[in-house]
Design an enzyme around this catalytic site. Structure first.
Site, PDB file in Angstrom:
ATOM      1  CG  HIS A  68      -3.021  -1.272  -6.880  1.00  0.00           C
ATOM      2  ND1 HIS A  68      -3.153  -0.406  -5.614  1.00  0.00           N
ATOM      3  CD2 HIS A  68      -3.023  -2.370  -6.368  1.00  0.00           C
ATOM      4  CE1 HIS A  68      -3.534  -1.278  -4.562  1.00  0.00           C
ATOM      5  NE2 HIS A  68      -3.600  -2.603  -5.182  1.00  0.00           N
ATOM      6  CG  ASP A  94       1.788  -2.655  -8.387  1.00  0.00           C
ATOM      7  OD1 ASP A  94       1.534  -2.513  -9.500  1.00  0.00           O
ATOM      8  OD2 ASP A  94       0.682  -3.272  -7.616  1.00  0.00           O
ATOM      9  CD  GLU A 150      -2.965   3.117  -5.179  1.00  0.00           C
ATOM     10  OE1 GLU A 150      -1.830   2.787  -5.095  1.00  0.00           O
ATOM     11  OE2 GLU A 150      -3.823   2.096  -5.406  1.00  0.00           O
ATOM     12  NE  ARG A 205      -4.027  -1.458   0.035  1.00  0.00           N
ATOM     13  CZ  ARG A 205      -4.264  -2.416  -0.657  1.00  0.00           C
ATOM     14  NH1 ARG A 205      -3.474  -2.623  -1.359  1.00  0.00           N
ATOM     15  NH2 ARG A 205      -5.461  -3.441  -0.874  1.00  0.00           N
TER      16      ARG A 205
HETATM   17  P1  NAI Z   1      -1.263 -11.420   4.929  1.00  0.00           P
HETATM   18  O1  NAI Z   1      -2.355 -10.810   5.993  1.00  0.00           O
HETATM   19  O2  NAI Z   1      -1.404 -12.907   4.771  1.00  0.00           O
HETATM   20  O3  NAI Z   1       0.046 -10.945   5.573  1.00  0.00           O
HETATM   21  C1  NAI Z   1       0.477  -9.762   6.184  1.00  0.00           C
HETATM   22  C2  NAI Z   1       1.543  -9.901   7.261  1.00  0.00           C
HETATM   23  O4  NAI Z   1       2.046  -8.577   7.708  1.00  0.00           O
HETATM   24  C3  NAI Z   1       1.109 -10.805   8.418  1.00  0.00           C
HETATM   25  O5  NAI Z   1       2.107 -11.916   8.772  1.00  0.00           O
HETATM   26  C4  NAI Z   1       1.377  -9.546   9.431  1.00  0.00           C
HETATM   27  O6  NAI Z   1       1.666 -10.156  10.652  1.00  0.00           O
HETATM   28  C5  NAI Z   1       2.346  -8.808   8.908  1.00  0.00           C
HETATM   29  N1  NAI Z   1       2.155  -7.311   9.312  1.00  0.00           N
HETATM   30  C6  NAI Z   1       1.161  -6.560   9.852  1.00  0.00           C
HETATM   31  N2  NAI Z   1       1.554  -5.373  10.413  1.00  0.00           N
HETATM   32  C7  NAI Z   1       2.908  -5.469  10.155  1.00  0.00           C
HETATM   33  C8  NAI Z   1       3.982  -4.382  10.312  1.00  0.00           C
HETATM   34  N3  NAI Z   1       3.786  -3.322  10.959  1.00  0.00           N
HETATM   35  N4  NAI Z   1       5.107  -4.630  10.080  1.00  0.00           N
HETATM   36  C9  NAI Z   1       5.430  -5.811   9.589  1.00  0.00           C
HETATM   37  N5  NAI Z   1       4.523  -6.693   9.108  1.00  0.00           N
HETATM   38  C10 NAI Z   1       3.397  -6.618   9.607  1.00  0.00           C
HETATM   39  O7  NAI Z   1      -1.388 -10.356   3.640  1.00  0.00           O
HETATM   40  P2  NAI Z   1      -1.052 -10.532   2.211  1.00  0.00           P
HETATM   41  O8  NAI Z   1      -2.257 -11.489   1.707  1.00  0.00           O
HETATM   42  O9  NAI Z   1       0.472 -11.277   2.365  1.00  0.00           O
HETATM   43  O10 NAI Z   1      -1.008  -9.335   1.837  1.00  0.00           O
HETATM   44  C11 NAI Z   1      -0.285  -8.121   2.171  1.00  0.00           C
HETATM   45  C12 NAI Z   1      -0.434  -6.614   1.567  1.00  0.00           C
HETATM   46  O11 NAI Z   1      -0.449  -6.861   0.092  1.00  0.00           O
HETATM   47  C13 NAI Z   1      -2.200  -6.645   1.608  1.00  0.00           C
HETATM   48  O12 NAI Z   1      -2.191  -6.049   3.189  1.00  0.00           O
HETATM   49  C14 NAI Z   1      -2.166  -5.429   0.736  1.00  0.00           C
HETATM   50  O13 NAI Z   1      -2.139  -4.299   1.291  1.00  0.00           O
HETATM   51  C15 NAI Z   1      -1.276  -5.905  -0.341  1.00  0.00           C
HETATM   52  N6  NAI Z   1      -1.737  -6.272  -1.591  1.00  0.00           N
HETATM   53  C16 NAI Z   1      -1.238  -5.597  -2.641  1.00  0.00           C
HETATM   54  C17 NAI Z   1      -1.908  -6.082  -3.912  1.00  0.00           C
HETATM   55  C18 NAI Z   1      -1.538  -5.300  -5.253  1.00  0.00           C
HETATM   56  O14 NAI Z   1      -2.148  -5.607  -6.377  1.00  0.00           O
HETATM   57  N7  NAI Z   1      -0.384  -4.467  -5.133  1.00  0.00           N
HETATM   58  C19 NAI Z   1      -2.902  -7.191  -4.092  1.00  0.00           C
HETATM   59  C20 NAI Z   1      -2.966  -7.692  -2.852  1.00  0.00           C
HETATM   60  C21 NAI Z   1      -2.457  -7.657  -1.657  1.00  0.00           C
END
Ligand code: NAI
Length: 329
Positions: free
Chosen positions: A291, A254, A259, A230
């Site tokens: 994105h 990305d 954005e 994000r």
């Molecule tokens: P997830 O929920 O499986 O994993 C997120 C991880 O981040 C968890 O292990 C959590 O403990 C950790 N976390 C939480 N706060 C944190 C912090 N302050 N510092 C470090 N780690 C922290 O989520 P997933 O599926 O891996 O997605 C991650 C992110 O990717 C989403 O939140 C979303 O913002 C982004 N995303 C971007 C996309 C794109 O098209 N560019 C598409 C899908 C997701």
């Protein structure tokens, strides 16, 4: 038949939602993003389908509720654009927790290798019949240290790919994964030791601007930052300054913190542009995609299927694990 107001619809969304709908809902595809001004378009519908840059703040949620909307199906993973306090007791909010962690992790690598191996420059040169190799030197990834911030679904896939390249992996996550054999370190150590830093954590109050002038100053001058999570995880002005001053070597982005009104749209005719983004895009050591990391056939198909199944569960009064519960954030 229940009716869905589908905001910010693109042609590629329609393909998969129509395919997976199987006559369950009447879907009205609206090109507009969901905002205070467009919320009234949901009048007469039963639920809303929204995406990352749709605005679901208190005003919009109240407007939707007044129109009779009781459910929102986010067709994305992150839900930082939803005021869950405001939604409490009014709207059931669903998301797609996982549709393809591979899509995002693989895009992060694509950005990294484009920048590192200067593919974007080579592409332009060879089209111009310029076969010079001057200023196209990259680095081996093998043996380099990669720092992964956030080791959830996407972070884990990214780590696996990096291990395939023969990289040393450091990870930072306040909630380390028990099933992951990786070296967890403090954020400070990760920033100081990594050649490449990739962000895979959600945007929360705690993670807002976690990359800023102070944290950028801790990174190696040779470091490359990748953000596919994000935009507001990174203070963009501080990043642009750090890149310009040579404090870090490059950035693969990305997502961008401002954005919302730009990404996903053709803005090429716009004269008034976001100054920081213009600066970032103009730098030779920055790659920006809008994105796009999630945009694979597999991901789009999974997003459509899960979003529609979420709404079906809502209307049939069934339990659904994809509902966002306030207690979980
Ligand atoms: P997830 O929920 O499986 O994993 C997120 C991880 O981040 C968890 O292990 C959590 O403990 C950790 N976390 C939480 N706060 C944190 C912090 N302050 N510092 C470090 N780690 C922290 O989520 P997933 O599926 O891996 O997605 C991650 C992110 O990717 C989403 O939140 C979303 O913002 C982004 N995303 C971007 C996309 C794109 O098209 N560019 C598409 C899908 C997701």
């Amino acid at each position: 038949m229940k009716k869905i107001a589908f905001y910010d619809a693109k042609a590629y969304d329609k393909v998969w939602f129509d395919q997976w709908n199987e006559g369950r809902f009447k879907i009205k595809y609206l090109e507009h993003k969901l905002t205070e001004d467009t919320a009234l378009m949901a009048k007469g519908y039963d639920a809303v389908c929204a995406f990352v840059n749709d605005q679901l703040d208190r005003t919009v949620i109240d407007l939707l509720y007044e129109q009779g909307i009781r459910a929102v199906a986010l067709r994305c993973t992150g839900y930082n654009n939803v005021d869950l306090d405001a939604a409490e007791g009014k709207l059931a909010v669903y998301r797609v927790p996982a549709y393809s962690p591979y899509a995002v992790a693989e895009h992060a690598i694509a950005l990294l290798q484009t920048l590192n191996r200067k593919i974007h420059r080579a592409y332009i040169r060879t089209r111009d019949y310029n076969f010079s190799l001057e200023r196209l030197i990259g680095s081996d990834l093998n043996g380099k240290t990669v720092g992964v911030i956030g080791t959830g679904k996407i972070g884990k896939v990214f780590i696996k790919i990096c291990e395939g390249f023969g990289m040393r992996v450091l990870a930072y996550d306040p909630y380390p994964a028990a099933d992951l054999n990786v070296e967890y370190v403090s954020l400070e150590q990760l920033l100081e030791e990594s050649d490449i830093i990739s962000m895979h954590c959600p945007l929360t109050r705690e993670s807002y601007h976690m990359i800023n002038a102070d944290t950028l100053a801790k990174m190696k001058n040779s470091a490359i930052l990748i953000n596919t999570s994000r935009g507001a995880l990174v203070n963009s002005k501080d990043l642009a300054d750090a890149l310009e001053d040579g404090q870090i070597a490059g950035a693969c982005l990305d997502v961008y913190e401002e954005e919302t009104d730009m990404f996903f749209e053709d803005q090429s005719d716009q004269v008034r542009k976001d100054e920081i983004l213009v600066k970032l895009i103009s730098l030779p050591n920055v790659i920006v995609t809008s994105h796009q990391a999630y945009l694979t056939h597999e991901a789009l198909s999974n997003i459509a299927k899960t979003s529609l199944d979420n709404l079906e569960a809502f209307f049939e009064g069934r339990e659904c694990e994809n509902i966002i519960r306030k207690s979980e954030f």
